[in-house]
Design a protein around this motif. Structure first.
Motif, mmCIF file in Angstrom:
data_model
loop_
_atom_site.group_PDB
_atom_site.id
_atom_site.type_symbol
_atom_site.label_atom_id
_atom_site.label_comp_id
_atom_site.label_asym_id
_atom_site.label_seq_id
_atom_site.Cartn_x
_atom_site.Cartn_y
_atom_site.Cartn_z
ATOM 1 N N GLY A 169 0.798 -1.211 0.000
ATOM 2 C CA GLY A 169 0.000 0.000 0.000
ATOM 3 C C GLY A 169 0.831 1.262 0.000
ATOM 4 O O GLY A 169 2.017 1.263 0.317
ATOM 5 N N SER A 170 0.185 2.379 -0.345
ATOM 6 C CA SER A 170 0.894 3.651 -0.442
ATOM 7 C C SER A 170 1.423 4.119 0.907
ATOM 8 O O SER A 170 2.435 4.823 0.984
ATOM 9 N N GLY A 171 0.765 3.718 1.992
ATOM 10 C CA GLY A 171 1.271 4.066 3.316
ATOM 11 C C GLY A 171 2.605 3.411 3.605
ATOM 12 O O GLY A 171 3.512 4.028 4.169
ATOM 13 N N SER A 172 2.752 2.157 3.194
ATOM 14 C CA SER A 172 4.018 1.450 3.365
ATOM 15 C C SER A 172 5.097 2.051 2.475
ATOM 16 O O SER A 172 6.265 2.153 2.868
ATOM 17 N N LEU A 173 4.706 2.462 1.271
ATOM 18 C CA LEU A 173 5.668 3.059 0.343
ATOM 19 C C LEU A 173 6.224 4.361 0.912
ATOM 20 O O LEU A 173 7.437 4.620 0.848
ATOM 21 N N ILE A 174 5.363 5.166 1.495
ATOM 22 C CA ILE A 174 5.801 6.425 2.101
ATOM 23 C C ILE A 174 6.770 6.181 3.259
ATOM 24 O O ILE A 174 7.724 6.935 3.466
ATOM 25 N N LEU A 175 6.549 5.090 3.991
ATOM 26 C CA LEU A 175 7.367 4.778 5.169
ATOM 27 C C LEU A 175 8.528 3.841 4.867
ATOM 28 O O LEU A 175 9.149 3.311 5.789
ATOM 29 N N ALA A 176 8.831 3.634 3.595
ATOM 30 C CA ALA A 176 9.817 2.618 3.202
ATOM 31 C C ALA A 176 11.156 2.770 3.921
ATOM 32 O O ALA A 176 11.736 1.777 4.386
ATOM 33 N N GLU A 177 11.651 3.988 4.031
ATOM 34 C CA GLU A 177 12.957 4.185 4.673
ATOM 35 C C GLU A 177 12.908 3.801 6.153
ATOM 36 O O GLU A 177 13.831 3.157 6.668
ATOM 37 N N SER A 178 11.846 4.199 6.835
ATOM 38 C CA SER A 178 11.713 3.860 8.253
ATOM 39 C C SER A 178 11.537 2.358 8.452
ATOM 40 O O SER A 178 12.078 1.776 9.398
ATOM 41 N N ILE A 179 10.779 1.718 7.549
ATOM 42 C CA ILE A 179 10.579 0.269 7.629
ATOM 43 C C ILE A 179 11.905 -0.454 7.420
ATOM 44 O O ILE A 179 12.240 -1.400 8.148
ATOM 45 N N ALA A 180 12.674 -0.006 6.427
ATOM 46 C CA ALA A 180 13.968 -0.638 6.130
ATOM 47 C C ALA A 180 14.909 -0.516 7.324
ATOM 48 O O ALA A 180 15.607 -1.479 7.683
ATOM 49 N N GLU A 181 14.923 0.671 7.945
ATOM 50 C CA GLU A 181 15.789 0.882 9.107
ATOM 51 C C GLU A 181 15.392 -0.029 10.260
ATOM 52 O O GLU A 181 16.245 -0.634 10.918
ATOM 53 N N ARG A 182 14.091 -0.134 10.511
ATOM 54 C CA ARG A 182 13.625 -0.994 11.599
ATOM 55 C C ARG A 182 13.910 -2.463 11.290
ATOM 56 O O ARG A 182 14.249 -3.252 12.194
ATOM 57 N N ALA A 183 13.773 -2.850 10.030
ATOM 58 C CA ALA A 183 14.069 -4.227 9.638
ATOM 59 C C ALA A 183 15.512 -4.582 9.964
ATOM 60 O O ALA A 183 15.791 -5.663 10.504
ATOM 61 N N ARG A 184 16.416 -3.677 9.656
ATOM 62 C CA ARG A 184 17.839 -3.938 9.944
ATOM 63 C C ARG A 184 18.087 -4.034 11.450
ATOM 64 O O ARG A 184 18.857 -4.886 11.916
ATOM 65 N N LEU A 185 17.419 -3.160 12.226
ATOM 66 C CA LEU A 185 17.580 -3.198 13.677
ATOM 67 C C LEU A 185 17.065 -4.501 14.274
ATOM 68 O O LEU A 185 17.618 -5.010 15.253
ATOM 69 N N GLU A 186 15.996 -5.041 13.661
ATOM 70 C CA GLU A 186 15.405 -6.291 14.143
ATOM 71 C C GLU A 186 16.121 -7.526 13.587
ATOM 72 O O GLU A 186 15.795 -8.648 13.963
ATOM 73 N N GLY A 187 17.082 -7.313 12.693
ATOM 74 C CA GLY A 187 17.804 -8.442 12.111
ATOM 75 C C GLY A 187 17.058 -9.128 10.980
ATOM 76 O O GLY A 187 17.335 -10.288 10.663
ATOM 77 N N PHE A 188 16.117 -8.394 10.349
ATOM 78 C CA PHE A 188 15.378 -8.954 9.228
ATOM 79 C C PHE A 188 16.076 -8.645 7.908
ATOM 80 O O PHE A 188 16.700 -7.598 7.756
ATOM 81 N N ASP A 189 15.958 -9.555 6.953
ATOM 82 C CA ASP A 189 16.357 -9.239 5.589
ATOM 83 C C ASP A 189 15.347 -8.241 5.033
ATOM 84 O O ASP A 189 14.167 -8.272 5.393
ATOM 85 N N TRP A 190 15.773 -7.351 4.130
ATOM 86 C CA TRP A 190 14.890 -6.329 3.587
ATOM 87 C C TRP A 190 14.974 -6.313 2.064
ATOM 88 O O TRP A 190 16.059 -6.364 1.487
ATOM 89 N N LYS A 191 13.814 -6.250 1.428
ATOM 90 C CA LYS A 191 13.764 -6.217 -0.028
ATOM 91 C C LYS A 191 12.634 -5.326 -0.486
ATOM 92 O O LYS A 191 11.540 -5.358 0.081
ATOM 93 N N GLU A 192 12.901 -4.511 -1.525
ATOM 94 C CA GLU A 192 11.869 -3.667 -2.120
ATOM 95 C C GLU A 192 11.595 -4.145 -3.538
ATOM 96 O O GLU A 192 12.512 -4.243 -4.355
ATOM 97 N N ASP A 193 10.334 -4.462 -3.840
ATOM 98 C CA ASP A 193 9.949 -4.829 -5.196
ATOM 99 C C ASP A 193 9.820 -3.580 -6.052
ATOM 100 O O ASP A 193 9.621 -2.485 -5.544
ATOM 101 N N SER A 194 9.902 -3.749 -7.363
ATOM 102 C CA SER A 194 9.720 -2.627 -8.274
ATOM 103 C C SER A 194 8.244 -2.266 -8.349
ATOM 104 O O SER A 194 7.387 -3.018 -7.906
ATOM 105 N N GLU A 195 7.957 -1.115 -8.935
ATOM 106 C CA GLU A 195 6.573 -0.651 -9.008
ATOM 107 C C GLU A 195 5.756 -1.531 -9.939
ATOM 108 O O GLU A 195 6.207 -1.956 -10.995
ATOM 109 N N GLU A 196 4.526 -1.798 -9.541
ATOM 110 C CA GLU A 196 3.616 -2.641 -10.312
ATOM 111 C C GLU A 196 3.042 -1.865 -11.488
ATOM 112 O O GLU A 196 2.639 -0.716 -11.341
#
Length: 263
Positions: A162-189
Motif C-alpha cells: 500500500g501507499s502508506g508502506s511506500l511512504i514509510l519505506a525508509e523507516s521500515i527498512a531501518e527498523r528491519a535492519r535493527l530487528e535483524g530482518f532481511d529487507w527487499k523492495e519490489d519494483s513498481e507494479e
C-alpha cells in the motif's frame, strides 16, 4: 457489477461480469466531488457497453480512507442500490490493498491517514485472492506501527503493501535492519493489473515492500463476489462507512465540549 474506490489517492471505477473485467476508469483521488465520480462511472459503463439498470451488484470501498472520498463513493452507490433495488457490498479498503499486492501469509496493508499517520492492518491473502484478518484495522503513528508489527510477527516474515508502506519505506527498512530482518523492495507494479497472480510465502526473518498497486476497483469486485457468495451483501440502508478514527470535526467538537463536573 459496478465497483468504485473513492477512499484512496487514485480513484477508480470498474465494470465487470463475474470475474471478467469489462472496463476500468481511473481518476485523481484528491478531486473527490461526487460529480467527478458520476462522470467516471458513466465513462466506465459506456466503455463496457452496459447500462446502469443492468448492474446487478454494487461494490464500494467502505473505509478506512479519506472522509470526503468515502462519503462521495458511499452516497453514490447507496443511491444506485436503493433506486434499482440491488445488493451492495462495502469492501474494507485495506482488504483491497492486500489483495492487490498478491498472495502472502502475512501482509501489512497501510494507507495514509493524514498528519503523518496511517491506517494499517495485518492480513493474509490466499492464492485464490481471499483475504483473512490477522488483527483489526487501526489508525496509528509510524513509530507505533513498526513496534506493533515487530512484536506481532516475531521471527516470521511480513510483506508491507500500500501507499502508506511506500511512504514509510525508509523507516521500515531501518527498523528491519535493527530487528535483524532481511529487507527487499519490489519494483513498481504496472498500472491496470487487476488480479494477484503472484503467490509467495512470507519468508522467516524477512520484511519485504510489495509492488505498488494503486488501482483497487477491480480487486473490490473480486472481494465483493466472495462476499456475495458467503451471503454478506447488504441493502443500501445497512451500508456503513468504516472510519476507524473520528473525523477532524468530531475531534474538534470533543476538544471544545465543556468538561462535565462531578455532582
Amino acid at each position: 457489477m459496478l465497483s468504485v474506490d473513492t477512499a484512496t489517492e487514485t480513484r477508480s471505477v470498474a465494470v465487470s461480469r463475474g470475474s471478467r473485467l469489462l472496463a476500468l476508469e481511473v481518476g485523481e483521488g484528491r478531486n473527490t466531488h461526487s460529480a467527478n465520480v458520476l462522470s467516471e462511472i458513466d465513462a466506465a459503463l459506456r466503455l463496457a457497453g452496459v447500462s446502469l439498470r443492468e448492474i446487478e451488484l454494487y461494490a464500494v470501498a467502505a473505509g478506512p480512507g479519506s472522509f470526503t472520498g468515502l462519503r462521495a463513493g458511499l452516497a453514490t452507490l447507496k443511491a444506485f442500490a436503493a433506486t434499482f433495488e440491488r445488493p451492495v457490498v462495502g469492501v474494507q479498503t485495506l482488504h483491497g490493498v492486500a489483495r492487490a499486492a498478491g498472495a502472502y501469509e502475512k501482509i501489512l496493508a497501510a494507507i495514509p491517514a493524514g498528519r503523518g499517520e496511517v491506517f494499517a492492518q495485518l492480513l493474509s491473502v490466499s492464492k485464490e485472492g481471499r483475504v483473512r484478518e490477522l488483527d483489526e484495522a487501526a489508525h496509528v503513528s509510524p513509530e507505533r506501527l513498526l513496534e506493533r508489527v515487530a512484536a506481532e510477527t516475531g521471527a516470521g516474515g511480513v510483506v508491507w503493501a500500500g501507499s502508506g508502506s511506500l511512504i514509510l519505506a525508509e523507516s521500515i527498512a531501518e527498523r528491519a535492519r535493527l530487528e535483524g530482518f532481511d529487507w527487499k523492495e519490489d519494483s513498481e507494479e504496472p498500472l491496470g493489473e487487476e488480479s494477484p497472480e503472484r503467490e509467495a510465502r512470507s519468508a522467516p526473518r524477512s520484511w519485504r515492500l510489495a509492488r505498488t498497486q494503486k488501482i483497487l476497483a477491480a480487486h473490490l469486485s473480486a472481494l465483493a463476489l466472495d462476499a456475495l457468495g458467503e451471503g454478506r451483501a447488504s441493502n443500501a440502508q445497512d451500508l456503513r462507512a468504516i472510519y476507524v478514527r473520528p473525523s477532524d470535526v468530531e475531534i474538534k467538537e470533543q476538544c471544545l465540549a465543556p468538561s462535565k463536573q462531578p455532582s
